[in-house]
Design a protein around this motif. Structure first.
Motif, PDB file in Angstrom:
ATOM      1  N   ALA A   1       0.833  -1.201   0.000  1.00  0.00           N
ATOM      2  CA  ALA A   1       0.000   0.000   0.000  1.00  0.00           C
ATOM      3  C   ALA A   1       0.869   1.253   0.000  1.00  0.00           C
ATOM      4  O   ALA A   1       0.588   2.220  -0.717  1.00  0.00           O
TER       5      ALA A   1
ATOM      6  N   GLN B   1       2.455   1.599  -3.483  1.00  0.00           N
ATOM      7  CA  GLN B   1       1.505   2.050  -4.492  1.00  0.00           C
ATOM      8  C   GLN B   1       1.143   3.523  -4.313  1.00  0.00           C
ATOM      9  O   GLN B   1       0.950   4.247  -5.295  1.00  0.00           O
ATOM     10  N   ASN B   2       1.039   3.982  -3.053  1.00  0.00           N
ATOM     11  CA  ASN B   2       0.687   5.373  -2.807  1.00  0.00           C
ATOM     12  C   ASN B   2       1.838   6.329  -3.087  1.00  0.00           C
ATOM     13  O   ASN B   2       1.629   7.466  -3.489  1.00  0.00           O
TER      14      ASN B   2
ATOM     15  N   MET C   1       1.493   0.032 -10.353  1.00  0.00           N
ATOM     16  CA  MET C   1       0.356  -0.847 -10.103  1.00  0.00           C
ATOM     17  C   MET C   1       0.540  -2.189 -10.804  1.00  0.00           C
ATOM     18  O   MET C   1       0.240  -3.251 -10.245  1.00  0.00           O
TER      19      MET C   1
ATOM     20  N   ASN D   1       1.046  -5.679  -8.696  1.00  0.00           N
ATOM     21  CA  ASN D   1       0.069  -6.750  -8.943  1.00  0.00           C
ATOM     22  C   ASN D   1       0.762  -8.041  -9.385  1.00  0.00           C
ATOM     23  O   ASN D   1       0.348  -9.142  -8.986  1.00  0.00           O
TER      24      ASN D   1
ATOM     25  N   GLU E   1      -8.981  -9.598  -1.385  1.00  0.00           N
ATOM     26  CA  GLU E   1      -9.104  -8.249  -0.865  1.00  0.00           C
ATOM     27  C   GLU E   1     -10.176  -8.175   0.213  1.00  0.00           C
ATOM     28  O   GLU E   1     -11.153  -8.934   0.201  1.00  0.00           O
TER      29      GLU E   1
ATOM     30  N   GLU F   1      -2.681  -5.475   0.914  1.00  0.00           N
ATOM     31  CA  GLU F   1      -2.774  -4.100   1.385  1.00  0.00           C
ATOM     32  C   GLU F   1      -3.309  -3.224   0.259  1.00  0.00           C
ATOM     33  O   GLU F   1      -2.941  -3.385  -0.904  1.00  0.00           O
ATOM     34  N   LYS F   2      -4.161  -2.294   0.610  1.00  0.00           N
ATOM     35  CA  LYS F   2      -4.811  -1.463  -0.404  1.00  0.00           C
ATOM     36  C   LYS F   2      -5.444  -0.260   0.283  1.00  0.00           C
ATOM     37  O   LYS F   2      -5.696  -0.281   1.496  1.00  0.00           O
ATOM     38  N   ASP F   3      -5.689   0.789  -0.481  1.00  0.00           N
ATOM     39  CA  ASP F   3      -6.352   1.981   0.058  1.00  0.00           C
ATOM     40  C   ASP F   3      -7.855   1.707   0.087  1.00  0.00           C
ATOM     41  O   ASP F   3      -8.628   2.190  -0.732  1.00  0.00           O
ATOM     42  N   TYR F   4      -8.286   0.913   1.087  1.00  0.00           N
ATOM     43  CA  TYR F   4      -9.664   0.427   1.125  1.00  0.00           C
ATOM     44  C   TYR F   4     -10.693   1.526   1.374  1.00  0.00           C
ATOM     45  O   TYR F   4     -11.851   1.386   1.001  1.00  0.00           O
TER      46      TYR F   4
END
Length: 420
Positions: free
Chosen positions: A230, A233-234, A254, A258, A301, A396-399
């Motif tokens: 995360a 990616q950010n 990205m 991935n 996810e 991990e991700k900007d959920y």
């Protein structure tokens, strides 16, 4: 025209396992003899792929091999890969901490490196003295360092201990001060290894914000190594994926992250090979799959549906009156988070099919590593019971679509909520 500030050309690094240096006088003489005849080092021809999980035949290993890339001014390059892929070795070469075996590094401007906790710090000197020491190493004058000193101390959050020897700092305090020095003394290129993981959630957020300011606001270049996808990616615009010392993928961040995450997906988990199991053996688990039901991708996810399919064999010589199969979800520490059972949602299921499928709707697990225990019971007796055998990872991700990272170790669940 490209404004290239850092360029790696055909970078390779070879190590000899088990020894320091070249190993023997015989090897040194052999190298010297080849060199005076104008021939290549004979030991460069020897060496195997740097796969730490496999026993090799050669004493030599290529930690890096034929690495080529360019970094433009103001770019944030993320370097990712498994442990042992060669990330830290590459950063040490870029920082001129160690020399490449072959190839060259071309750079324009000062490089500040944050490779390990306390790198470049003298434990006997105070925090304040180490700021001046590191600034001098970077080529800054005492006047320039003094002008930035208050900002460095404030950002680090170590003001109370700034005149205390660094050897009495915790690892978190050390990395706070080290990052502040590297960020505020204005190098053209900032190289950061996985040291931010030592800091707490508040410092990680603060440090990532500072790196964004450095690259976007001040136009300086950042090379960032992290296992936090995360954060990568950010923060990063472009990425490099290393695998066994070579570049497996390079390009849009990205796409690269991935590909890295997809490489962790286990298509089929062999359960029949697990030696440690309990039960009478009337039912035996054979293999399992964990899949995402999200049509947009195969990664697991938070808030998406997932499917767990378990295949098994059953002894034909018995009268089955009652049966059940349970799943226990555990976190990476082995703590139970949830429990699923076939006989809770239905009275019975068809054992003759040789498989059972659990579908979890909108799984609320926070990003991290988990595993399943699987348990079977026939006629009120344990038939097969395996613990921690089906691993899976929630990425991990900007959920929450806010651009903010979710701190680790703050619980195993994510909840959909708002604040008014």
């Amino acid at each position: 025209m490209k404004d290239v500030i850092l360029k790696a050309e055909n970078i390779s690094k070879q190590y000899r396992l088990g020894v320091v240096g070249t190993g023997t006088l015989k090897h040194d003489i052999n190298r010297w003899w080849h060199r005076i005849r104008g021939k290549e080092d004979p030991y460069l021809k020897i060496g195997e792929t740097n796969d730490r999980s496999v026993k090799g035949e050669s004493d030599y290993v290529w930690a890096l091999q034929d690495i080529n890339f360019e970094v433009e001014r103001g770019e944030v390059l993320g370097i990712i890969g498994k442990n042992g892929a060669g990330k830290s070795t590459l950063l040490k070469i870029l920082s001129k901490v160690t020399a490449p075996t072959t190839g060259t590094i071309k750079s324009r401007g000062r490089i500040a490196s944050l490779l390990e906790v306390g790198t470049g710090f003298n434990g006997e000197l105070t925090g304040r003295e180490n700021v001046y020491l590191n600034g001098t190493i970077l080529g800054m004058t005492k006047k320039e360092i003094t002008a930035k000193l208050d900002e460095i101390i404030e950002f680090s959050g170590c003001e109370r201990y700034i005149d205390t020897p660094v050897k009495r700092y915790s690892s978190g305090m050390t990395v706070r001060l080290a990052f502040a020095v590297a960020a505020f003394l204005e190098p053209e290129i900032l190289v950061i290894d996985e040291v931010l993981a030592v800091g707490d959630a508040e410092f990680q957020k603060k440090a990532i914000g500072k790196m964004q300011d450095i690259s976007k606001g001040e136009g300086r270049t950042v090379l960032f190594v992290s296992h936090n996808m995360a954060a990568v990616q950010n923060l990063c615009t472009r990425g490099i994926l290393l695998e066994n010392g070579t570049i497996k993928a390079s390009g849009n961040i990205m796409d690269v992250t991935n590909e890295y995450l997809n490489s962790h997906i286990v298509e089929k988990i062999e359960l029949h090979k697990v030696p440690k199991r309990k039960g009478n053996g009337l039912l035996k688990f054979l293999h399992a799959n964990v899949e995402s039901l999200d049509p947009s991708g195969s990664l697991l996810e938070t808030f998406k549906d997932i499917k767990i399919t378990i295949y098994f064999s059953v002894s034909q010589e018995m009268d089955i009156k009652q049966s059940r199969i349970d799943l226990g979800i555990n976190n990476y520490m082995g703590d139970r988070i949830a429990w699923l059972s076939s006989n809770v949602v239905q009275d019975d299921f068809d054992l003759n099919s040789g498989k059972i499928t659990f579908i979890i709707k909108q799984i609320p697990l926070a990003p991290g590593d988990y595993n399943f225990n699987i348990y079977s019971e026939i006629n009120n007796e344990v038939a097969d019971w395996l613990e921690g055998v089906i691993p899976f990872t929630i990425i991990e991700k900007d959920y929450y679509s806010t651009g903010k990272l979710i701190p680790k170790n703050q619980g195993n669940l994510l909840l959909e909520y708002n604040v008014k």
